[in-house]
Design an enzyme around this catalytic site. Sequence first.
Site, PDB file in Angstrom:
ATOM      1  N   ARG A   1       4.129 -36.575 -18.157  1.00  0.00           N
ATOM      2  CA  ARG A   1       4.204 -35.262 -17.484  1.00  0.00           C
ATOM      3  C   ARG A   1       5.564 -34.668 -17.821  1.00  0.00           C
ATOM      4  NH1 ARG A   1       2.785 -33.353 -11.374  1.00  0.00           N
ATOM      5  NH2 ARG A   1       0.749 -33.512 -12.330  1.00  0.00           N
TER       6      ARG A   1
ATOM      7  N   HIS B   1      -3.059 -28.801 -18.313  1.00  0.00           N
ATOM      8  CA  HIS B   1      -3.246 -29.867 -17.305  1.00  0.00           C
ATOM      9  C   HIS B   1      -4.671 -30.406 -17.493  1.00  0.00           C
ATOM     10  CE1 HIS B   1      -2.496 -32.351 -13.995  1.00  0.00           C
ATOM     11  NE2 HIS B   1      -2.422 -31.483 -13.006  1.00  0.00           N
TER      12      HIS B   1
ATOM     13  N   GLN C   1      -6.588 -32.731 -14.830  1.00  0.00           N
ATOM     14  CA  GLN C   1      -6.997 -32.026 -13.615  1.00  0.00           C
ATOM     15  C   GLN C   1      -8.283 -31.234 -13.859  1.00  0.00           C
ATOM     16  OE1 GLN C   1      -5.298 -31.734 -10.323  1.00  0.00           O
ATOM     17  NE2 GLN C   1      -7.389 -31.094  -9.951  1.00  0.00           N
TER      18      GLN C   1
ATOM     19  N   ASP D   1      -4.255 -21.375  -7.878  1.00  0.00           N
ATOM     20  CA  ASP D   1      -3.138 -22.313  -7.993  1.00  0.00           C
ATOM     21  C   ASP D   1      -1.881 -21.573  -7.534  1.00  0.00           C
ATOM     22  OD1 ASP D   1      -1.576 -24.532  -8.658  1.00  0.00           O
ATOM     23  OD2 ASP D   1      -1.670 -24.188 -10.824  1.00  0.00           O
TER      24      ASP D   1
ATOM     25  N   CYS E   1      -5.923 -27.199  -7.224  1.00  0.00           N
ATOM     26  CA  CYS E   1      -5.518 -28.535  -7.691  1.00  0.00           C
ATOM     27  C   CYS E   1      -4.527 -29.203  -6.756  1.00  0.00           C
ATOM     28  CB  CYS E   1      -4.977 -28.460  -9.118  1.00  0.00           C
ATOM     29  SG  CYS E   1      -3.450 -27.514  -9.279  1.00  0.00           S
TER      30      CYS E   1
ATOM     31  N   ARG F   1      -9.966 -36.968  -9.158  1.00  0.00           N
ATOM     32  CA  ARG F   1      -8.958 -37.345 -10.165  1.00  0.00           C
ATOM     33  C   ARG F   1      -9.080 -38.842 -10.462  1.00  0.00           C
ATOM     34  NH1 ARG F   1      -4.332 -34.242 -10.889  1.00  0.00           N
ATOM     35  NH2 ARG F   1      -4.149 -35.587 -12.698  1.00  0.00           N
TER      36      ARG F   1
HETATM   37  N1   CP Z   1      -2.764 -31.633  -8.928  1.00  0.00           N
HETATM   38  C1   CP Z   1      -1.729 -32.382  -9.364  1.00  0.00           C
HETATM   39  O1   CP Z   1      -1.528 -32.631 -10.559  1.00  0.00           O
HETATM   40  O2   CP Z   1      -0.926 -32.853  -8.351  1.00  0.00           O
HETATM   41  P1   CP Z   1       0.431 -33.640  -8.478  1.00  0.00           P
HETATM   42  O3   CP Z   1       1.490 -32.670  -8.943  1.00  0.00           O
HETATM   43  O4   CP Z   1       0.685 -34.162  -7.090  1.00  0.00           O
HETATM   44  O5   CP Z   1       0.269 -34.749  -9.491  1.00  0.00           O
HETATM   45  N1  NVA Z   2       0.546 -25.093 -11.972  1.00  0.00           N
HETATM   46  C1  NVA Z   2       1.105 -26.142 -11.155  1.00  0.00           C
HETATM   47  C2  NVA Z   2       0.156 -27.289 -11.062  1.00  0.00           C
HETATM   48  C3  NVA Z   2       0.641 -28.435 -10.204  1.00  0.00           C
HETATM   49  C4  NVA Z   2      -0.302 -29.592 -10.214  1.00  0.00           C
HETATM   50  C5  NVA Z   2       2.435 -26.586 -11.738  1.00  0.00           C
HETATM   51  O1  NVA Z   2       2.526 -26.706 -12.963  1.00  0.00           O
HETATM   52  O2  NVA Z   2       3.379 -26.801 -10.973  1.00  0.00           O
END
Ligand code: CP
Ligand code: NVA
Length: 302
Positions: free
Chosen positions: A103, A130, A133, A221, A261, A289
Site C-alpha cells: 500500500r 484499489h 477493494q 467514498d 469502502c 474483503r
Molecule cells: N477500505 C479499505 O481499504 O480500508 P483500510 O484503509 O482500513 O484498509
Molecule cells: N480513497 C480512499 C480509500 C480508503 C480505503 C483513500 O485512498 O484514502
Amino acid sequence: MKRDLLTILDLSSAEIHSLLARAHELKALHRQGSHHTPLTGKTLVLIFDKPSTRTRVSFEAAMRQLGGGTIFLPRDQTQMGRNEPLADTARVLSRYVDGVVIRTFAQDTVAELAHHAAIPIINGLTDTHHPCQVLSDLLTVSERFGGLQGLKVAWVGDGNNMANSWITAALRLDFELYLACPPGYEPDSGLLHLAREKNRPVHLGPDPRWAVAGAQVVNTDVWASMGQEDEAQARRLAFQTYQVNPELLKLAAPQAIVLHCLPAHREEEITSEVLEGPQSAVWDQAENRLHFQKALLEWLLG
Ligand code: CP
Ligand code: NVA
C-alpha cells in the site's frame, strides 16, 4: 510464471468470474467452520506506507485461515525508509517469502516492485487504484443481485483510486457504470479514454441525480483521500452537492444497495441515516474483503 495484481486490468474477465465463484465457496466454507489450509508454510509480506485497518487485517486473517503467515512492514521502519532501492528489496524478499501486498502512493512504485520481484505482488491501494477493494465489492454486488450483468452502478463523488478501479472493472465485466464527479475531480483520463476506445458502458457527468437514477448500486467514498489532507477544506466546498443522502437515494432503484469502502466521514460524503440504514451493504462489503482475498491468495500463492 508468477502473476501480479497491480490493477484489475491484470485479470481477464474469466479470471475475475472464477475468483468471485471461488470467494463465494470459501465464504460458505468459512461459515461452516471448516479448515482449508492450502497455504501452509507460505508467508505474505505487507509493505505499508499509509494507514489501514481493513486491508491489513483482512489479508493477515486470510493468510492465517489458509494456513500461512504474514510479516507486516511499515516501510519507514525498514531499510527502504533509508533509501535502499526497491529493486534490491524486491529481489531479497523473493528469496524469503511467497508474496507481497503493498500500500503506497505512486502506482509506479508497485509496478517497479513487481518488475523486480520473482513473487506475486498485490496492490493494497495506491493513489490511483484499489483493485482488491473493488474486486471484493463485485462479490458483494453479485451476492445481492445474483450476478453483475445489466446492473447500473453509480459512483458519486471523487474520481479517486476507487472510481478508477470501478472503471477497470467495467472494462472487464458487463455492467453500466455512471460516475458523477465535480469538474476538476474526474477519474484518470487514460482509463476514461480506454473505456471509450473499447466502447465500454462507462459514463461520466457532473450530476449525482443523473448517475443515481434507477441504479441498483450506489457507491461513494471520502472527499479527501489519504495523502490529500491539505486539500480537505477546498474539497469540502467542491463536493458539497455530492452527498449520498436519503433524498438522493430515493432516485435509485427500490432494491438499491449503498456501498462505501470505509472509513466513512458521516455527514460529509454520506449521511449516518444512509450508512446505518436498511439499504447500506457496507458491513457485508467489509466482510467480503476477507473472502475475496482468500480466493486471490489461494490462486496467486497456492
Ligand atoms: N477500505 C479499505 O481499504 O480500508 P483500510 O484503509 O482500513 O484498509
Ligand atoms: N480513497 C480512499 C480509500 C480508503 C480505503 C483513500 O485512498 O484514502
